[in-house]
Structures are given as C-alpha cells and as structure tokens.
Design an enzyme around this catalytic site. Sequence first.
Site, PDB file in Angstrom:
ATOM      1  N   GLU A 363       0.841  -1.211   0.000  1.00 55.20           N
ATOM      2  CA  GLU A 363       0.000   0.000   0.000  1.00 55.20           C
ATOM      3  C   GLU A 363       0.874   1.258   0.000  1.00 55.20           C
ATOM      4  O   GLU A 363       0.568   2.248   0.664  1.00 55.20           O
ATOM      5  CB  GLU A 363      -1.003  -0.049   1.154  1.00 55.20           C
ATOM      6  CG  GLU A 363      -1.840  -1.318   1.032  1.00 55.20           C
ATOM      7  CD  GLU A 363      -3.210  -1.225   1.609  1.00 55.20           C
ATOM      8  OE1 GLU A 363      -3.716  -0.109   1.774  1.00 55.20           O
ATOM      9  OE2 GLU A 363      -3.786  -2.297   1.870  1.00 55.20           O
TER      10      GLU A 363
HETATM   11  C1  LIG Z   1       2.505  -9.543   0.157  1.00 53.02           C
HETATM   12  C2  LIG Z   1       2.090  -8.454  -0.757  1.00 53.02           C
HETATM   13  C3  LIG Z   1       0.745  -8.132  -0.890  1.00 53.02           C
HETATM   14  C4  LIG Z   1       0.342  -7.130  -1.790  1.00 53.02           C
HETATM   15  N1  LIG Z   1      -1.000  -6.888  -1.974  1.00 53.02           N
HETATM   16  C5  LIG Z   1      -1.375  -6.095  -3.013  1.00 53.02           C
HETATM   17  C6  LIG Z   1      -2.761  -6.006  -3.391  1.00 53.02           C
HETATM   18  O1  LIG Z   1      -3.637  -6.583  -2.747  1.00 53.02           O
HETATM   19  N2  LIG Z   1      -3.083  -5.253  -4.484  1.00 53.02           N
HETATM   20  C7  LIG Z   1      -2.149  -4.592  -5.225  1.00 53.02           C
HETATM   21  O2  LIG Z   1      -2.509  -3.930  -6.193  1.00 53.02           O
HETATM   22  N3  LIG Z   1      -0.829  -4.629  -4.864  1.00 53.02           N
HETATM   23  C8  LIG Z   1      -0.428  -5.385  -3.794  1.00 53.02           C
HETATM   24  N4  LIG Z   1       0.904  -5.469  -3.457  1.00 53.02           N
HETATM   25  C9  LIG Z   1       1.878  -4.695  -4.210  1.00 53.02           C
HETATM   26  C10 LIG Z   1       2.573  -3.619  -3.373  1.00 53.02           C
HETATM   27  O3  LIG Z   1       1.682  -2.568  -3.099  1.00 53.02           O
HETATM   28  C11 LIG Z   1       3.831  -3.187  -4.146  1.00 53.02           C
HETATM   29  O4  LIG Z   1       4.751  -4.263  -4.037  1.00 53.02           O
HETATM   30  C12 LIG Z   1       4.432  -1.914  -3.607  1.00 53.02           C
HETATM   31  O5  LIG Z   1       3.598  -0.811  -3.876  1.00 53.02           O
HETATM   32  C13 LIG Z   1       5.817  -1.619  -4.211  1.00 53.02           C
HETATM   33  O6  LIG Z   1       5.869  -1.809  -5.577  1.00 53.02           O
HETATM   34  P1  LIG Z   1       7.028  -2.716  -6.209  1.00 53.02           P
HETATM   35  O7  LIG Z   1       7.041  -3.989  -5.462  1.00 53.02           O
HETATM   36  O8  LIG Z   1       6.849  -2.782  -7.679  1.00 53.02           O
HETATM   37  O9  LIG Z   1       8.367  -1.947  -5.869  1.00 53.02           O
HETATM   38  P2  LIG Z   1       9.080  -0.706  -6.737  1.00 53.02           P
HETATM   39  O10 LIG Z   1       8.027   0.264  -7.047  1.00 53.02           O
HETATM   40  O11 LIG Z   1       9.790  -1.367  -7.867  1.00 53.02           O
HETATM   41  O12 LIG Z   1      10.061  -0.183  -5.687  1.00 53.02           O
HETATM   42  C14 LIG Z   1      11.346  -0.756  -5.409  1.00 53.02           C
HETATM   43  C15 LIG Z   1      12.085   0.163  -4.437  1.00 53.02           C
HETATM   44  O13 LIG Z   1      12.274   1.467  -5.046  1.00 53.02           O
HETATM   45  C16 LIG Z   1      11.721   2.467  -4.215  1.00 53.02           C
HETATM   46  N5  LIG Z   1      11.150   3.559  -5.019  1.00 53.02           N
HETATM   47  C17 LIG Z   1      10.359   3.456  -6.110  1.00 53.02           C
HETATM   48  N6  LIG Z   1      10.010   4.680  -6.554  1.00 53.02           N
HETATM   49  C18 LIG Z   1      10.580   5.568  -5.727  1.00 53.02           C
HETATM   50  C19 LIG Z   1      10.601   6.998  -5.653  1.00 53.02           C
HETATM   51  N7  LIG Z   1       9.917   7.755  -6.513  1.00 53.02           N
HETATM   52  N8  LIG Z   1      11.315   7.571  -4.649  1.00 53.02           N
HETATM   53  C20 LIG Z   1      12.003   6.815  -3.758  1.00 53.02           C
HETATM   54  N9  LIG Z   1      12.020   5.470  -3.780  1.00 53.02           N
HETATM   55  C21 LIG Z   1      11.320   4.854  -4.739  1.00 53.02           C
HETATM   56  C22 LIG Z   1      10.646   1.764  -3.406  1.00 53.02           C
HETATM   57  O14 LIG Z   1      10.337   2.472  -2.219  1.00 53.02           O
HETATM   58  C23 LIG Z   1      11.284   0.421  -3.151  1.00 53.02           C
HETATM   59  O15 LIG Z   1      12.161   0.501  -2.054  1.00 53.02           O
HETATM   60  C24 LIG Z   1       1.323  -6.422  -2.529  1.00 53.02           C
HETATM   61  C25 LIG Z   1       2.681  -6.734  -2.368  1.00 53.02           C
HETATM   62  C26 LIG Z   1       3.058  -7.744  -1.524  1.00 53.02           C
HETATM   63  C27 LIG Z   1       4.521  -8.093  -1.436  1.00 53.02           C
END
Ligand SMILES: Cc1cc2nc3c(=O)[nH]c(=O)nc-3n(C[C@H](O)[C@H](O)[C@H](O)COP(=O)(O)OP(=O)(O)OC[C@H]3O[C@@H](n4cnc5c(N)ncnc54)[C@H](O)[C@@H]3O)c2cc1C
Length: 379
Positions: A363
Amino acid sequence: MNFQLSEEHEMIRKMVRDFATKEVAPTAEERDENETFDMAIFDKMAELGLTGIPWPEEYGGIGSDYLAYCIAVEELSRVDASVGVVLSAHTSLAGWPVYTFGTEEQKKKYLRPMAEGKKIGAYGLTEPAAGSDAGSMKTTAKEDGDHYVLNGSKIFITNGGIADTYVVFAVTDPESKHKGTTAFIVEKDFEGFSVGKKEKKLGIRSSPTTEIIFDNCRVPKENMLGELGQGFKIAMQTLDGGRNGIAAQAVGIAQGAMDAAVGYAKEREQFGKPIAANQGVSFKLADMATQIEASRLLTYQAAWLETNKLSYSKESAMAKLMAGDTAMKVTVEAVQVFGGYGYTKDYPVERYMRDAKITQIYEGTQEIQRLVISRMVTK
Ligand SMILES: Cc1cc2nc3c(=O)[nH]c(=O)nc-3n(C[C@H](O)[C@H](O)[C@H](O)COP(=O)(O)OP(=O)(O)OC[C@H]3O[C@@H](n4cnc5c(N)ncnc54)[C@H](O)[C@@H]3O)c2cc1C
C-alpha cells in the site's frame, strides 16, 4: 479533545481480542508453516460482523466506523497478521471503493455480500512493471458493445484465489495518462479471468498473494466503478484509507511481539535474576512501548479523521510510515530479548519479525509515504 475510546469501540476490541485469542492464535503457527488460509476463520469473522464493520446496515454492515475497523485489524494482527490483512484488503481495498464510488445497484450486488462475509474482496492495481509507479500500468480495457474487454495481468494480489470480487484498474485511453485509467468490478467467474502464480513469501504466509490474469476478460459496462477515466483517482483514494488498515496491522504486530517480550523478560533468569531486571533490557521495553503508543495514536487519529469526513491522506501516510517502522524495530528487538530462543520457531517472535516487514512495503512503500507527506507539507 477526548482520548478515551467509546463503549462501542471498547466492546469491539474485547470481542475481537476474545475471538483472536481463542480461535485465531492457537493455529497461527501451523497456518504460517503450511501457507494456508483457513476459510472457517473468515466465516467466523462474518458471523461476528467483522467483515462489514464500517458499512451501513442497509449494505450488510454493522454501521460502525473506521476506528472500530482499525481496532479489529489491530487485535487480529496481534496474534496473526495474515488474518489482519485478509480483513484489511477485503474492507479497505475492495469494500471502500465500491461503497464510495459504486452505484446503488453495485452496492447492493457487490458491497452487501462482501459486508456480510458471503463474498471476499480483493484489489488489483500492481503489475510486473508498475508498482510504486502505478500510473504506468499496461492492462487495457477496450469497449466492445455493452462490455469492456480486459487484457493484461496484476501481481501480488492479496486474497487472490480466495476472493470472489476484484476491484481492478485498466487503461481505457492510453493517450490520457492518469486520466485514461478506469476502475472495474470483476467477478471471479467472468469469462477470461483466472488466478495465476501464488507467491511464496517471507511473512504473512497464510494470507494468499497471487497473480490475476485477464485474457479477453469480458466485463459488463455496468461494472465500471465510478466514471470513465476516474480509475487512478479511485485507486489512490482507496490506498489513503487502506493505509490506516495497514498502520493498524503494524500496531497489532508490534503489540503482539511486545507482549511476548515482556512476558519472557520477566520469566527468563540469567545471572540469578530475571533479564528484565537489567536496564539494558527494560529500557528496550520502555522504548518499544513508547513507539507502539505513538504509532497507535497516529493510526487512531487518521481513522477518526476518516470517520469524521475530514482530510486524512497526510495523516494516514504518517500513521503507516510510523507504525510500519515501529513494527519492524519492535519485532527485531523482541527477538533480541528472547536471545537464541527468539530465533527459533518455539516462540512466535520470529514470525512477528517476518510479518512486520511487509508493512513497510505494501500500500505504498515507506519511501512513497514520504513522497506523499513531503508533497503535502511543502505545498
Ligand atoms: C505480500 C504483498 C501483498 C500485496 N497486496 C497487493 C494487493 O492486494 N493489491 C495490489 O494492487 N498490490 C499489492 N501489493 C503490491 C505492493 O503494493 C507493491 O509491491 C508496492 O507498492 C511496491 O511496488 P514494487 O514492489 O513494484 O516496488 P518498486 O516500485 O519497484 O520499488 C522498489 C524500491 O524502489 C523504491 N522507489 C520506487 N520509486 C521511488 C521513488 N519515486 N522515490 C524513492 N524510492 C522509490 C521503493 O520504495 C522500493 O524501495 C502487494 C505486495 C506484496 C509483497
């Protein structure tokens, strides 16, 4: 100003704590080990009215509020964070957008059975190449007569596979960037919808997290949620409230770990006295208790603001940021208090530590919370 919870809130806390202690805690470790969700627990939550806490009775809810809902998620997460997030995704991520943006027909058809716990809800925003940058999603929805046809996939979907009703987001106009995204309500039995890979995870292992796939998935036009092009706004506003639920989950995890650490520190003797008699240990417990209380107050404040229809985006981001970091710190310290035993599966603190990490990621990661907060404090 009044920091005392109402009788209704205290009653809900007591009811959920009793249920969590008697019916969720005893099998939490087994579910974590087997990575299985227990539908009987969801059904019992439905019986207790927990699946529709903030929704009006006319839509199958119990007509309470967002603070009561946060207290319920906190108490469940105190013994099992997986059960906490199943309820949180069901309520905040699926129920909320339908309640807030749905038509009367959509509320009757989809919110009511979710609130009554007859159906489970989920939210599909994240894609393989669109996480923090959700606006870069690739899933498309093309108009075809009285349907939209969805193609693409979403990953990491909480309640994937056990949910009946999915609130999903797709691009309806690629030229219009964020304003070209639209929300839809998708039923699990719609043609072209399927559930893909189930993730094996570090923590919250008994909460199912899966891919969902749209392969020419036909969604009737009446299942568009909100207006055409309003999807990104709906997705972001949904996460504002969702963060209160995750903050509550984090507070619950931290409190569960804290309770276990206090109990152990008073019992475990080394050098002829309980380890709690050392300031090195008791000051740790003091810091843990203080951080939990601060996180709880921020969380309850955000829930109160939402209940009272005041602006809460900044406060819910702050609550999630603070509570997520607190859950991580407190659970790491709880393992430390337990020493070598804390590193084993004989005690629950290693599970709390594994479960805490996700509250810093989903989230919106902690970095994204800072982005939200910094934009608001510098505008
Ligand atoms: C167990 C689990 C349950 C989930 N449930 C849901 C769900 O029900 N529905 C749904 O839609 N999603 C869900 N998610 C997805 C979750 O919301 C995303 O994993 C999360 O928002 C991060 O996206 P990402 O994993 O692609 O990481 P990325 O966006 O690739 O980020 C990787 C790293 O880069 C950093 N980063 C990225 N952009 C920036 C920026 N502009 N400034 C500084 N740092 C940055 C991030 O903070 C992170 O540390 C779930 C994830 C997990 C693991």
